[in-house]
Enzyme design. Structure first.
Site, PDB file in Angstrom:
ATOM      1  N   ASN A  49       0.859  -1.190   0.000  1.00 53.06           N
ATOM      2  CA  ASN A  49       0.000   0.000   0.000  1.00 53.06           C
ATOM      3  C   ASN A  49       0.895   1.241   0.000  1.00 53.06           C
ATOM      4  O   ASN A  49       1.487   1.575   1.012  1.00 53.06           O
ATOM      5  CB  ASN A  49      -0.892  -0.019   1.249  1.00 53.06           C
ATOM      6  CG  ASN A  49      -1.679   1.264   1.425  1.00 53.06           C
ATOM      7  OD1 ASN A  49      -1.793   2.074   0.503  1.00 53.06           O
ATOM      8  ND2 ASN A  49      -2.240   1.458   2.610  1.00 53.06           N
ATOM      9  N   LYS A  98       0.087   4.325  -0.304  1.00 56.05           N
ATOM     10  CA  LYS A  98      -0.559   5.535   0.242  1.00 56.05           C
ATOM     11  C   LYS A  98      -0.325   6.729  -0.713  1.00 56.05           C
ATOM     12  O   LYS A  98      -0.171   6.514  -1.912  1.00 56.05           O
ATOM     13  CB  LYS A  98      -0.050   5.818   1.650  1.00 56.05           C
ATOM     14  CG  LYS A  98      -0.096   4.568   2.529  1.00 56.05           C
ATOM     15  CD  LYS A  98       0.090   4.855   3.977  1.00 56.05           C
ATOM     16  CE  LYS A  98       0.168   3.533   4.727  1.00 56.05           C
ATOM     17  NZ  LYS A  98       0.033   3.676   6.139  1.00 56.05           N
ATOM     18  N   HIS A 111      -9.588   0.845   4.795  1.00 60.96           N
ATOM     19  CA  HIS A 111      -8.295   1.062   5.464  1.00 60.96           C
ATOM     20  C   HIS A 111      -8.515   1.998   6.660  1.00 60.96           C
ATOM     21  O   HIS A 111      -9.333   2.915   6.590  1.00 60.96           O
ATOM     22  CB  HIS A 111      -7.295   1.669   4.479  1.00 60.96           C
ATOM     23  CG  HIS A 111      -5.903   1.692   5.026  1.00 60.96           C
ATOM     24  ND1 HIS A 111      -5.476   2.664   5.891  1.00 60.96           N
ATOM     25  CD2 HIS A 111      -4.858   0.851   4.866  1.00 60.96           C
ATOM     26  CE1 HIS A 111      -4.210   2.427   6.233  1.00 60.96           C
ATOM     27  NE2 HIS A 111      -3.812   1.326   5.624  1.00 60.96           N
ATOM     28  N   GLU A 153      -6.941   4.441   7.741  1.00 55.35           N
ATOM     29  CA  GLU A 153      -6.797   5.880   7.454  1.00 55.35           C
ATOM     30  C   GLU A 153      -8.059   6.429   6.793  1.00 55.35           C
ATOM     31  O   GLU A 153      -8.438   7.584   7.025  1.00 55.35           O
ATOM     32  CB  GLU A 153      -5.543   6.107   6.585  1.00 55.35           C
ATOM     33  CG  GLU A 153      -4.271   5.944   7.412  1.00 55.35           C
ATOM     34  CD  GLU A 153      -3.049   5.503   6.639  1.00 55.35           C
ATOM     35  OE1 GLU A 153      -3.013   5.618   5.405  1.00 55.35           O
ATOM     36  OE2 GLU A 153      -2.107   5.014   7.302  1.00 55.35           O
ATOM     37  N   GLU A 209      -5.305  -5.167  10.545  1.00 61.09           N
ATOM     38  CA  GLU A 209      -4.313  -4.109  10.718  1.00 61.09           C
ATOM     39  C   GLU A 209      -4.599  -3.337  12.004  1.00 61.09           C
ATOM     40  O   GLU A 209      -5.380  -2.375  11.989  1.00 61.09           O
ATOM     41  CB  GLU A 209      -4.371  -3.145   9.541  1.00 61.09           C
ATOM     42  CG  GLU A 209      -4.063  -3.779   8.212  1.00 61.09           C
ATOM     43  CD  GLU A 209      -3.521  -2.753   7.232  1.00 61.09           C
ATOM     44  OE1 GLU A 209      -2.375  -2.901   6.823  1.00 61.09           O
ATOM     45  OE2 GLU A 209      -4.240  -1.794   6.926  1.00 61.09           O
ATOM     46  N   GLY A 243       2.269   2.324  10.607  1.00 63.86           N
ATOM     47  CA  GLY A 243       3.160   3.467  10.438  1.00 63.86           C
ATOM     48  C   GLY A 243       3.826   3.919  11.727  1.00 63.86           C
ATOM     49  O   GLY A 243       4.421   4.996  11.778  1.00 63.86           O
ATOM     50  N   SER A 252       3.416  -2.126  10.243  1.00 66.77           N
ATOM     51  CA  SER A 252       4.878  -2.068  10.382  1.00 66.77           C
ATOM     52  C   SER A 252       5.562  -3.404  10.081  1.00 66.77           C
ATOM     53  O   SER A 252       6.506  -3.790  10.756  1.00 66.77           O
ATOM     54  CB  SER A 252       5.269  -1.569  11.780  1.00 66.77           C
ATOM     55  OG  SER A 252       4.767  -0.259  11.981  1.00 66.77           O
TER      56      SER A 252
HETATM   57  C1  PEP Z   1      -0.832   0.126   5.951  1.00 68.86           C
HETATM   58  O1  PEP Z   1      -0.955   1.303   5.742  1.00 68.86           O
HETATM   59  O2  PEP Z   1      -1.682  -0.659   5.500  1.00 68.86           O
HETATM   60  C2  PEP Z   1       0.315  -0.335   6.737  1.00 68.86           C
HETATM   61  C3  PEP Z   1       0.290  -1.565   7.182  1.00 68.86           C
HETATM   62  O3  PEP Z   1       1.335   0.562   6.944  1.00 68.86           O
HETATM   63  P1  PEP Z   1       2.759   0.288   7.629  1.00 68.86           P
HETATM   64  O4  PEP Z   1       3.309  -0.998   7.068  1.00 68.86           O
HETATM   65  O5  PEP Z   1       3.594   1.462   7.257  1.00 68.86           O
HETATM   66  O6  PEP Z   1       2.516   0.175   9.092  1.00 68.86           O
END
Ligand code: PEP
Length: 262
Positions: free
Chosen positions: A14, A16, A100, A102, A172, A178, A217
């Site tokens: 992803n 973003k 997601h 976000e 997630e 992040g 992460s």
């Molecule tokens: C995401 O945005 O779906 C995500 C898992 O981000 P990150 O790996 O940066 O934590």
């Protein structure tokens, strides 16, 4: 424990709101070239809308799929600034991220909107990756299973259990996205097993064949531990997917774990 061979692992990136046109071109090319050795996993990237034609151009007839990070309802109409599922299909997208965290937090997508988008994605013949997850406050208040249960139930109510043959789920935890904090393999496995159990209450066949990715992460150095868990079928990767070497190392970890389990 379910037999993992029913589920081909997937690693999804992803991006973003990142990457210039030039950077996107270089990243897609490097991933495509580095991924030719992988045969045991599915790989998909999710660049921003504007880079989807580039993804189609560079990835058509390769084993790497591409998709969008969001979409809107319906096929066309007076919805300034939005993009429909039909438009994504036109650019060769197979997948779309739905719900997601976000989108839920920053763009106020509630359960009703996420469920409507899930339905619209399926109607457009896209494969949604439905993202679920709890905040830190919810985890600390022992609400993780309640929150995930509610997110899942509203999705199942909207599209029906058998639609999940076409859907990938991504767990997630919001506190791990992040932030550099990753759920331990055991913490993640426990929620993945809970998600699969909920599906099994509706339909065991769907539950056993449905892929549940972990996101939050994920990096090369924590991927192997996560992928070794019985109910973790791959990863949705944010930050580390913007660097071809890191993303390919995560793909490599998924490939190796899968081959070792065969
Ligand atoms: C995401 O945005 O779906 C995500 C898992 O981000 P990150 O790996 O940066 O934590």
């Amino acid at each position: 424990m379910q037999k993992r061979e029913q589920r081909k692992p997937m690693v999804a990136g992803n991006w973003k709101m990142n990457a210039s046109r030039e950077a996107a071109q270089a990243l897609i090319t490097a991933i495509q070239q580095g991924a030719t050795a992988f045969t045991a996993i599915d790989i998909a990237i999710f660049p921003s809308f504007v880079h989807l034609p580039l993804a189609e151009h560079l990835l058509k007839n390769t084993a790497i799929a591409w998709g969008a990070q969001n979409m809107y309802l319906g096929t066309a109409g007076a919805f300034t600034g939005e993009v429909s599922g039909a438009m994504l299909v036109d650019y060769g997208c197979q997948y779309v991220l739905i719900g997601h965290s976000e989108r839920r937090a920053l763009f106020h997508e509630d359960l009703t909107m996420v469920a409507a988008k899930l339905k619209a994605a399926l109607e457009a013949k896209l494969k949604p990756i439905l993202c679920l997850g709890e905040t830190l406050a919810e985890r600390e208040a022992n609400q993780t299973e309640n929150v995930i249960g509610m997110q899942l139930q509203s999705a199942i109510d909207a599209v029906g259990i058998h639609a999940f043959n076409q859907i990938v789920v991504a767990y997630e935890p919001v506190w791990a996205i992040g932030t550099g904090l990753t759920a331990t393999p055991e913490q993640a496995q426990s929620v993945h097993a809970f998600i699969r159990k909920i599906f099994a209450q509706h339909d065991v066949v769907v539950a056993n064949s449905m892929r549940i990715l972990y996101g939050g992460s994920v990096k090369a150095d924590n991927a192997t531990g996560l992928f070794g868990m019985a109910d973790i079928d791959g990863a949705l990767v944010g930050g580390a997917s913007l660097d071809a070497k890191s993303f390919l190392a995560i793909c490599q970890a998924a490939e190796q774990t899968e081959i070792a389990m065969e």
